[in-house]
Scaffold this motif. Structure first.
Motif, short mmCIF file in Angstrom:
data_model
loop_
_atom_site.label_atom_id
_atom_site.label_comp_id
_atom_site.label_asym_id
_atom_site.label_seq_id
_atom_site.Cartn_x
_atom_site.Cartn_y
_atom_site.Cartn_z
N THR A 93 -5.57 10.16 -9.84
CA THR A 93 -6.43 9.33 -9.93
C THR A 93 -6.70 8.53 -11.17
O THR A 93 -5.63 8.83 -11.98
CB THR A 93 -7.83 10.06 -9.69
N HIS A 140 -15.78 -2.01 -12.03
CA HIS A 140 -16.91 -2.91 -12.33
C HIS A 140 -16.47 -4.02 -13.29
O HIS A 140 -16.92 -4.56 -13.83
CB HIS A 140 -18.21 -2.20 -12.79
N GLN A 163 0.52 4.14 -2.69
CA GLN A 163 0.24 5.54 -2.53
C GLN A 163 1.18 6.29 -3.16
O GLN A 163 0.90 7.45 -3.59
CB GLN A 163 0.05 5.69 -1.13
N ALA A 221 -13.17 -3.78 -8.35
CA ALA A 221 -14.46 -3.25 -8.02
C ALA A 221 -14.99 -1.95 -8.41
O ALA A 221 -16.03 -1.61 -8.78
CB ALA A 221 -14.19 -3.35 -6.33
N MET A 222 -13.80 -0.94 -8.26
CA MET A 222 -14.27 0.27 -8.55
C MET A 222 -14.54 0.55 -10.34
O MET A 222 -15.32 1.33 -10.67
CB MET A 222 -12.84 1.16 -8.46
N GLU A 271 -1.60 -7.26 0.43
CA GLU A 271 -1.84 -5.59 0.26
C GLU A 271 -1.91 -5.41 -1.41
O GLU A 271 -2.87 -4.82 -1.68
CB GLU A 271 -0.68 -4.64 0.76
N PHE A 311 -8.01 -5.84 -6.01
CA PHE A 311 -9.40 -6.10 -5.76
C PHE A 311 -10.02 -4.91 -5.82
O PHE A 311 -11.38 -4.63 -6.36
CB PHE A 311 -9.52 -6.81 -4.41
N ASN A 312 -9.85 -3.93 -4.92
CA ASN A 312 -10.19 -2.37 -5.12
C ASN A 312 -10.59 -1.80 -6.36
O ASN A 312 -11.60 -1.10 -6.70
CB ASN A 312 -9.72 -1.65 -4.08
N LEU A 313 -9.53 -1.81 -7.07
CA LEU A 313 -9.44 -1.12 -8.42
C LEU A 313 -10.42 -2.02 -9.23
O LEU A 313 -11.28 -1.35 -10.16
CB LEU A 313 -8.13 -1.48 -9.17
N MET A 335 0.87 -1.31 0.01
CA MET A 335 0.02 -0.06 -0.05
C MET A 335 0.95 1.42 -0.10
O MET A 335 0.49 2.25 -0.72
CB MET A 335 -0.88 -0.05 1.19
N GLN A 346 -5.42 -6.37 -2.24
CA GLN A 346 -6.25 -5.74 -1.74
C GLN A 346 -6.45 -4.54 -2.90
O GLN A 346 -7.65 -3.99 -3.07
CB GLN A 346 -5.97 -5.17 -0.35
N ILE A 347 -5.22 -3.87 -3.30
CA ILE A 347 -5.34 -2.58 -3.96
C ILE A 347 -5.90 -3.31 -5.38
O ILE A 347 -6.84 -2.49 -5.90
CB ILE A 347 -3.98 -2.51 -4.36
#
Length: 131
Positions: A100, A84, A13, A81-82, A71, A77-79, A9, A74-75
């Motif tokens: 962004t 779709h 970042q 999901a964001m 981590e 997975f989040n991308l 993470m 997770q990053i």
């Protein structure tokens, strides 16, 4: 190497989100188990060297053996999901700009030839409306 390896993470970042405030960033998400990912390594490296002054190239291993594995996952997975995205087709290229995702098309999945990748980079980051 001109490709920055992202482990966890903190690196994500700093090296991706914050860095993209100043210059475009491409994050390649890959898996060493994927033959398409393997074939992409020299191509991505070559493009990174070619555009080194204009664009930052980063890569993240989905199956990293480091402590960062959870981590990284997770990053990613989040991308997904964001954006779709239900199915991942490695490698995945995610384009960032100004801290962004670079819209309207922040992601490309699957193998790209050097020409394809270069076209995608130029379309997104080196055409007048994006600079």
């Amino acid at each position: 190497s001109s490709v920055v390896k992202i482990e966890g993470m903190q690196a994500y970042q700093t090296e991706v989100l914050q860095a993209s405030q100043n210059q475009p960033v491409i994050l390649k998400i890959f898996s060493n188990k994927s033959s398409e990912s393997q074939k992409m390594i020299p191509i991505y490296q070559k493009e990174a060297e070619k555009f080194t002054t204009q664009i930052k190239f980063a890569s993240m291993d989905l199956l990293s053996d480091q402590d960062a594995k959870k981590e990284n996952y997770q990053i990613i997975f989040n991308l997904m999901a964001m954006l779709h995205i239900k199915q991942m087709n490695m490698p995945i290229f995610v384009f960032f700009f100004k801290g962004t995702l670079h819209l309207p098309a922040p992601i490309i999945q699957g193998f790209l030839t050097a020409e394809n990748l270069e076209d995608q980079i130029k379309q997104r980051f080196l055409t007048p409306q994006n600079s």
